[in-house]
Scaffold this motif. Structure first.
Motif, PDB file in Angstrom:
ATOM      1  N   VAL A  48       0.838  -1.198   0.000  1.00  0.00           N
ATOM      2  CA  VAL A  48       0.000   0.000   0.000  1.00  0.00           C
ATOM      3  C   VAL A  48       0.877   1.253   0.000  1.00  0.00           C
ATOM      4  N   LEU A  49       1.914   1.252   0.816  1.00  0.00           N
ATOM      5  CA  LEU A  49       2.822   2.399   0.858  1.00  0.00           C
ATOM      6  C   LEU A  49       3.502   2.611  -0.485  1.00  0.00           C
ATOM      7  N   GLU A  50       3.933   1.539  -1.112  1.00  0.00           N
ATOM      8  CA  GLU A  50       4.601   1.635  -2.412  1.00  0.00           C
ATOM      9  C   GLU A  50       3.661   2.186  -3.473  1.00  0.00           C
ATOM     10  N   VAL A  51       2.405   1.745  -3.447  1.00  0.00           N
ATOM     11  CA  VAL A  51       1.414   2.236  -4.400  1.00  0.00           C
ATOM     12  C   VAL A  51       1.144   3.718  -4.183  1.00  0.00           C
ATOM     13  N   CYS A  52       0.994   4.125  -2.934  1.00  0.00           N
ATOM     14  CA  CYS A  52       0.686   5.528  -2.618  1.00  0.00           C
ATOM     15  C   CYS A  52       1.791   6.471  -3.089  1.00  0.00           C
ATOM     16  N   HIS A  53       3.016   5.997  -3.027  1.00  0.00           N
ATOM     17  CA  HIS A  53       4.143   6.827  -3.463  1.00  0.00           C
ATOM     18  C   HIS A  53       4.146   7.058  -4.973  1.00  0.00           C
ATOM     19  N   GLN A  54       3.370   6.290  -5.717  1.00  0.00           N
ATOM     20  CA  GLN A  54       3.353   6.416  -7.172  1.00  0.00           C
ATOM     21  C   GLN A  54       2.081   7.096  -7.694  1.00  0.00           C
ATOM     22  N   MET A  55       1.224   7.558  -6.788  1.00  0.00           N
ATOM     23  CA  MET A  55      -0.039   8.160  -7.201  1.00  0.00           C
ATOM     24  C   MET A  55      -0.025   9.665  -6.963  1.00  0.00           C
ATOM     25  N   PRO A  56      -0.835  10.414  -7.714  1.00  0.00           N
ATOM     26  CA  PRO A  56      -0.974  11.849  -7.462  1.00  0.00           C
ATOM     27  C   PRO A  56      -1.425  12.100  -6.030  1.00  0.00           C
ATOM     28  N   LEU A  57      -0.983  13.200  -5.451  1.00  0.00           N
ATOM     29  CA  LEU A  57      -1.260  13.493  -4.050  1.00  0.00           C
ATOM     30  C   LEU A  57      -2.759  13.560  -3.759  1.00  0.00           C
ATOM     31  N   GLN A  58      -3.512  14.164  -4.660  1.00  0.00           N
ATOM     32  CA  GLN A  58      -4.951  14.298  -4.431  1.00  0.00           C
ATOM     33  C   GLN A  58      -5.630  12.937  -4.343  1.00  0.00           C
ATOM     34  N   LEU A  59      -5.197  11.994  -5.184  1.00  0.00           N
ATOM     35  CA  LEU A  59      -5.782  10.657  -5.155  1.00  0.00           C
ATOM     36  C   LEU A  59      -5.433   9.935  -3.854  1.00  0.00           C
ATOM     37  N   VAL A  60      -4.225  10.167  -3.347  1.00  0.00           N
ATOM     38  CA  VAL A  60      -3.839   9.570  -2.067  1.00  0.00           C
ATOM     39  C   VAL A  60      -4.770  10.051  -0.960  1.00  0.00           C
ATOM     40  N   HIS A  61      -5.050  11.348  -0.962  1.00  0.00           N
ATOM     41  CA  HIS A  61      -5.959  11.902   0.037  1.00  0.00           C
ATOM     42  C   HIS A  61      -7.359  11.298  -0.085  1.00  0.00           C
TER      43      HIS A  61
END
Length: 282
Positions: A48-61
């Motif tokens: 999950v952490l690895e995926v979040c690091h590759q996504m746009p910030l807004q999508l992470v939020h």
């Protein structure tokens, strides 16, 4: 989520027979039926952490908000902590006009106050070269040019990178490609500015008194060389700062500009005086 999206994801998993970051990011990005949190729950915490690091910030939020709405408070808090997301660094949940004044102040004031104190260092750098300024007053004329040019170059690069990160055009893993491209761009811009500064110094500096054996040509070489290095370094900072801030899961739109301004001011003065005094032997 469409059948095509599911097929794509399954094909990627079967081809690699392992967890695929790109495929998971694709699935989360194209899933709009509100079940993205269930996808995250099927992954290990490290994935999950690895995926979040590759996504746009807004999508992470948005994904974190879905986890919180699902009652997964512990996982939500853990991810916020490990991703470096805090109240002050997160982007507002609503748009600019709907966000309260104090919310904007909270997200900006800390950085502005902290970085304004660093301005003292720029003054100390200038003070340390007081003798050089006294001996060659013409150097003072180009100090604002040096600061403005560095700030403009850095701002151009950072604006382009922040936009590209926000749209998902690039990710933090593209930092080497970003630096290589900006280095080539800055070399061309530096070459153009060298010519302009040389013409400016030699063509409009005939009424300036120069000490000893120093000539206008030498001054032009010194100032233009410093300018070229400043352009390259400012472009580097403008390119790497948004990527670095994004890798910490902070908001580049809030942090990069004030940090870049302070950094370019300090390095610009240091580069300017070091190069000019070195070349002119002051």
């Amino acid at each position: 989520m469409t059948g095509l999206d599911i097929t794509f994801f399954e094909q990627q998993k079967s081809e690699n027979n392992a967890f695929n970051v790109s495929a998971t990011v694709y699935q989360l990005t194209h899933n709009d039926n509100g079940s993205r949190s269930s996808i995250l729950l099927s992954l290990s915490y490290e994935q999950v952490l690895e995926v979040c690091h590759q996504m746009p910030l807004q999508l992470v939020h948005e994904l974190l908000d879905e986890l919180k709405a699902s009652g997964l408070t512990y996982k939500y808090n853990s991810l916020c902590s490990d991703l470096g997301l805090t109240t002050a660094s997160r982007t507002p949940n609503s748009n600019y006009l709907q966000t309260g004044v104090m919310e904007h102040v909270k997200s900006r004031l800390g950085w502005i106050v902290s970085l304004s104190l660093l301005g003292i260092l720029s003054g100390m750098i200038i003070a340390s070269y007081e003798d050089a300024l006294s001996a060659l007053v013409i150097l003072a004329i180009y100090m604002p040019v040096m600061a403005d040019t560095g700030g403009n170059v850095g701002a151009q690069a950072s604006t382009l990178l922040i936009r590209s990160l926000a749209t998902g055009e690039i990710t933090t893993r593209d930092w080497a490609k970003v630096l290589w491209k900006e280095f080539r761009v800055s070399l061309i811009m530096a070459a153009a500015l060298i010519s302009i500064i040389m013409i400016r110094v030699i063509g409009f500096g005939s009424d300036v008194n120069l000490p000893g054996d120093i000539t206008l040509f030498q001054v032009g070489i010194a100032v233009s060389s410093a300018m070229a290095i400043q352009v390259i370094s400012s472009s580097f900072f403008g390119a790497i700062l948004p990527v670095f801030v994004r890798s910490l899961q902070l908001d580049p739109a809030v942090i990069v500009t004030p940090v870049l301004t302070s950094l370019v001011d300090m390095t610009g003065m240091l580069i300017y005086f070091y190069i000019t005094t070195l070349i002119l032997n002051l």
